[in-house]
Write a protein that holds these residues in place. Structure first.
Motif, PDB file in Angstrom:
ATOM      1  N   ASP A   1       4.468   4.702  10.325  1.00 52.07           N
ATOM      2  CA  ASP A   1       4.011   6.048  10.694  1.00 52.07           C
ATOM      3  C   ASP A   1       2.497   6.192  10.580  1.00 52.07           C
ATOM      4  OD1 ASP A   1       6.658   6.763  11.184  1.00 52.07           O
ATOM      5  OD2 ASP A   1       6.955   7.488   9.139  1.00 52.07           O
TER       6      ASP A   1
ATOM      7  N   SER B   1       2.148  -1.291   9.340  1.00 54.08           N
ATOM      8  CA  SER B   1       1.947   0.140   9.130  1.00 54.08           C
ATOM      9  C   SER B   1       3.244   0.863   9.452  1.00 54.08           C
ATOM     10  CB  SER B   1       0.839   0.670  10.039  1.00 54.08           C
ATOM     11  OG  SER B   1      -0.388   0.053   9.735  1.00 54.08           O
TER      12      SER B   1
ATOM     13  N   LYS C   1       0.415   4.739   8.576  1.00 52.51           N
ATOM     14  CA  LYS C   1      -0.158   4.469   7.255  1.00 52.51           C
ATOM     15  C   LYS C   1       0.060   3.007   6.900  1.00 52.51           C
ATOM     16  CE  LYS C   1       1.247   9.009   5.623  1.00 52.51           C
ATOM     17  NZ  LYS C   1       2.155   9.682   4.699  1.00 52.51           N
TER      18      LYS C   1
ATOM     19  N   TYR D   1       0.788  -1.230   0.000  1.00 59.64           N
ATOM     20  CA  TYR D   1       0.000   0.000   0.000  1.00 59.64           C
ATOM     21  C   TYR D   1       0.821   1.281   0.000  1.00 59.64           C
ATOM     22  CZ  TYR D   1      -3.213  -3.613   1.529  1.00 59.64           C
ATOM     23  OH  TYR D   1      -3.919  -4.764   1.622  1.00 59.64           O
ATOM     24  N   GLY D   2       2.074   1.221   0.308  1.00 58.06           N
ATOM     25  CA  GLY D   2       2.830   2.462   0.359  1.00 58.06           C
ATOM     26  C   GLY D   2       4.307   2.227   0.585  1.00 58.06           C
ATOM     27  N   TYR D   3       5.054   3.305   0.519  1.00 57.50           N
ATOM     28  CA  TYR D   3       6.503   3.290   0.737  1.00 57.50           C
ATOM     29  C   TYR D   3       7.217   2.421  -0.292  1.00 57.50           C
ATOM     30  CZ  TYR D   3       5.097   5.345   5.138  1.00 57.50           C
ATOM     31  OH  TYR D   3       4.545   6.162   6.086  1.00 57.50           O
TER      32      TYR D   3
END
Length: 131
Positions: A64, A62, A66, A35-37
């Protein structure tokens, strides 16, 4: 005969222990659960989920606050993180009997490569193999 029985018991017990996997041993997390990074950044964070106590357990990682990925046992994910302090949270989602919520703060410097293992009760640091 007693030595043979002792060796068999020892072998069966040692087969049940969890040993940290190296990054190259994991299957990559599919893109649909990342989902991110994901972009290259100042440093790289590598996370592997290898808790053999909860075979079908999915962990939501997660960073931070997110969502970064949903990781099953034996899977590995790669993340780009920026310089500074970051909070990692591993939260059990499905089919988790023994896993617990775990948190860790990491301090990242430029060029770092951090390897973390999600176990049943904690996010653990794994030292990088020496060359």
């Amino acid at each position: 005969m007693k030595k043979f029985i002792f060796l068999m018991v020892f072998a069966s017990l040692s087969a049940c222990t969890s040993t940290p996997k190296l990054a190259e041993d994991g299957d990559p997390v599919p893109a649909s659960r990342l989902y991110g990074y994901l972009k290259k950044s100042d440093a790289q964070l590598v996370v592997i989920h290898d808790s053999v106590l909860d075979g079908g357990c999915m962990i939501r990682l997660s960073i931070d606050g997110k969502p970064a990925a949903d990781i099953f046992n034996g899977e590995i994910a790669y993340f780009g993180v920026t310089i500074g302090t970051h909070k990692l949270v591993a939260r059990p989602l499905t089919k988790c009997k023994k896993s617990e919520l775990s948190e860790e703060a990491i301090n990242v410097k430029a060029g770092d490569a951090l390897l973390r293992r999600i176990a049943a009760t904690a996010i653990q640091s794994i030292p990088l193999p020496s060359q």
